[in-house]
Design a protein around this motif. Structure first.
Motif, short mmCIF file in Angstrom:
data_model
loop_
_atom_site.label_atom_id
_atom_site.label_comp_id
_atom_site.label_asym_id
_atom_site.label_seq_id
_atom_site.Cartn_x
_atom_site.Cartn_y
_atom_site.Cartn_z
N LYS A 50 0.82 -1.21 0.00
CA LYS A 50 0.00 0.00 0.00
C LYS A 50 0.86 1.27 0.00
CE LYS A 50 -0.80 0.69 4.99
NZ LYS A 50 -1.82 0.72 6.06
N TRP A 51 2.15 1.12 0.38
CA TRP A 51 3.05 2.26 0.39
C TRP A 51 3.94 2.31 -0.86
CZ3 TRP A 51 1.39 5.65 3.59
CH2 TRP A 51 0.87 5.28 4.82
N LYS A 52 3.58 1.59 -1.89
CA LYS A 52 4.40 1.53 -3.10
C LYS A 52 4.63 2.94 -3.67
CE LYS A 52 4.91 -0.86 -7.54
NZ LYS A 52 6.24 -1.41 -7.17
N GLY A 53 5.91 3.26 -3.88
CA GLY A 53 6.27 4.56 -4.41
C GLY A 53 6.16 5.70 -3.42
N LYS A 54 5.99 5.37 -2.13
CA LYS A 54 5.71 6.42 -1.14
C LYS A 54 6.69 6.44 0.04
CE LYS A 54 0.76 6.42 -2.19
NZ LYS A 54 -0.61 6.22 -1.64
N VAL A 55 7.75 5.60 -0.02
CA VAL A 55 8.69 5.49 1.10
C VAL A 55 10.02 6.15 0.75
CG1 VAL A 55 10.01 3.90 2.56
CG2 VAL A 55 7.64 3.34 1.93
N CYS A 56 10.58 6.91 1.69
CA CYS A 56 11.91 7.49 1.53
C CYS A 56 12.80 7.05 2.69
CB CYS A 56 11.85 9.02 1.50
SG CYS A 56 11.32 9.70 -0.09
N ILE A 57 14.08 6.83 2.39
CA ILE A 57 15.04 6.39 3.40
C ILE A 57 16.44 6.66 2.87
CG2 ILE A 57 15.23 4.01 2.54
CD1 ILE A 57 15.25 3.07 5.48
N ARG A 58 17.40 6.79 3.77
CA ARG A 58 18.79 6.95 3.34
C ARG A 58 19.38 5.59 2.99
NH1 ARG A 58 21.46 9.76 8.33
NH2 ARG A 58 23.13 10.16 6.83
N SER A 59 20.63 5.53 2.60
CA SER A 59 21.28 4.29 2.18
C SER A 59 21.09 3.17 3.20
CB SER A 59 22.78 4.53 1.98
OG SER A 59 23.48 3.31 1.88
N GLY A 60 20.80 1.98 2.68
CA GLY A 60 20.69 0.83 3.56
C GLY A 60 21.99 0.46 4.22
N GLN A 61 23.10 0.89 3.65
CA GLN A 61 24.41 0.59 4.22
C GLN A 61 24.87 1.62 5.24
OE1 GLN A 61 25.83 -2.07 4.24
NE2 GLN A 61 25.63 -3.19 2.32
N HIS A 62 24.07 2.66 5.46
CA HIS A 62 24.43 3.60 6.52
C HIS A 62 24.30 2.89 7.87
CE1 HIS A 62 24.28 6.95 9.33
NE2 HIS A 62 24.88 7.67 8.38
N PRO A 63 25.22 3.12 8.80
CA PRO A 63 25.16 2.42 10.09
C PRO A 63 23.81 2.50 10.79
CG PRO A 63 27.23 3.59 9.89
CD PRO A 63 26.41 3.98 8.69
#
Length: 345
Positions: free
Chosen positions: A151-164
């Motif tokens: 339901k959140w497709k195209g609606k999520v923001c986040i920084r790099s997955g490799q950030h600590p």
């Protein structure tokens, strides 16, 4: 021709010299920190004023472990301070810290937020990993697992997955839900991204304001900085565009939120071990913890400290009771899963 110093002046100089040598020099403690010194300087100034011990900071942006190792027994470092549980564990496993015995630290800091077994590292402040939600969206509760809901497709923001910050959160997910479920979760979140996983935590709020996404994952203390920024500035606008919802893990009965930490340890070859311990104990005093809360908008590690009003408005923080050492065990696997699903691509 030599000028003769009058005996009265000579006696005055001699007395002044004796007085100077009799005055004890201000004790020193050297802090190596990966945190910008300006963030903690008010606390260190208060420490010096209250104890008479001068705290000298050495900012080490990258390679703290490598630097202290290279300096060896000649290292001037007394205290090592960093952010992220992974970095703290790396210092311990890298052999550059030493255990300390302190009833003050043990009483102030919950066991799951310190090295309760070996007394090498101690959390000093908390950073809860929360949901930023567009103000107009009717969401008051959410789980970390929900970010993979289609339901959140195209609606999520986040920084790099490799950030600590995110590696630690993924490690916590592995600890709670298992590796297989976490891999599927990462794939689901990636499918829901409104833009590439990049930037910083404040960029999540910026992109919510810009309509690029509706929700995101970021640290709560940035919201304190944004909402307390000067009205009319970009930071203020970003902060006003969002509300904070503290996620929980779906299968966790405690309904706790994942936290990471800033923390410190006494250096293995600390020239001033007693003053180093004095500094650590000061950093969990009511005064220092209040400064952490009101100057940096971080959550105090010690109970009963008054919060900044913006942070207090987020409601009660229930901390995920899983020991940070347990979460840290899964860091490497978490990083591998991030790469495996191409999260940052």
């Amino acid at each position: 021709m030599h000028r003769r110093i009058p005996s009265s002046l000579f006696n005055s100089l001699a007395i002044a010299g004796l007085l100077a040598s009799a005055t004890p020099a201000l004790a020193d403690v050297t802090l190596y920190t990966t945190r910008e010194p300006g963030l903690i300087q008010p606390i260190l100034d208060a420490f010096t004023k209250d104890t008479g011990v001068q705290a000298n900071t050495v900012f080490v942006k990258d390679g703290l472990l490598e630097r202290v190792r290279a300096e060896g027994e000649k290292s001037p470092a007394d205290v090592l301070m960093t952010v992220d549980i992974g970095n703290l564990i790396d210092l311990v496993q890298g052999g550059v810290t030493q255990p300390v015995e302190s009833q003050v630290l043990n009483e102030a800091i919950p066991a799951n937020l310190r090295d309760a077994e070996n007394n090498h590292w101690y959390a000093l402040s908390l950073r809860d990993r929360v949901a930023y939600v567009a103000k107009e969206i009717d969401v008051d509760t959410i789980t970390y697992e929900d970010f993979a809901d289609p339901k959140w497709k195209g609606k999520v923001c986040i920084r790099s997955g490799q950030h600590p910050y995110n590696t630690a959160m993924v490690a916590a997910m592995i600890a709670h839900d298992g590796a297989e479920a976490t891999e599927q979760w990462l794939r689901g979140v990636k499918a829901n991204l409104g833009r590439k996983a990049t930037g910083g935590d404040r960029d999540v709020a910026r992109d919510i304001l810009g309509g690029i996404c509706d929700i995101g994952i970021a640290n709560a203390y940035y919201v304190g900085r944004m909402k307390n920024a000067k009205p009319g500035t970009d930071n203020y606008k970003w902060g006003e565009a969002i509300k904070v919802v503290r996620p929980t893990f779906a299968n966790d009965k405690s309904k706790g939120t994942h936290v990471n930490v800033s923390g410190a340890a006494v250096a293995k070859h600390a020239p001033n071990k007693q003053d180093a311990l004095k500094l650590l104990e000061y950093l969990v005093s009511d005064k220092a913890q209040s400064l952490y809360a009101k100057a940096n908008y971080e959550y105090p590690v010690k109970a009963g400290i008054e919060l900044d009003p913006v942070v207090a408005s987020f409601g009660e923080l229930i901390i995920d009771p899983l020991p940070l050492t347990e979460i840290a065990k899964h860091r490497k696997h978490a990083s591998e899963l991030v790469d495996k699903v191409g999260f940052d691509n």
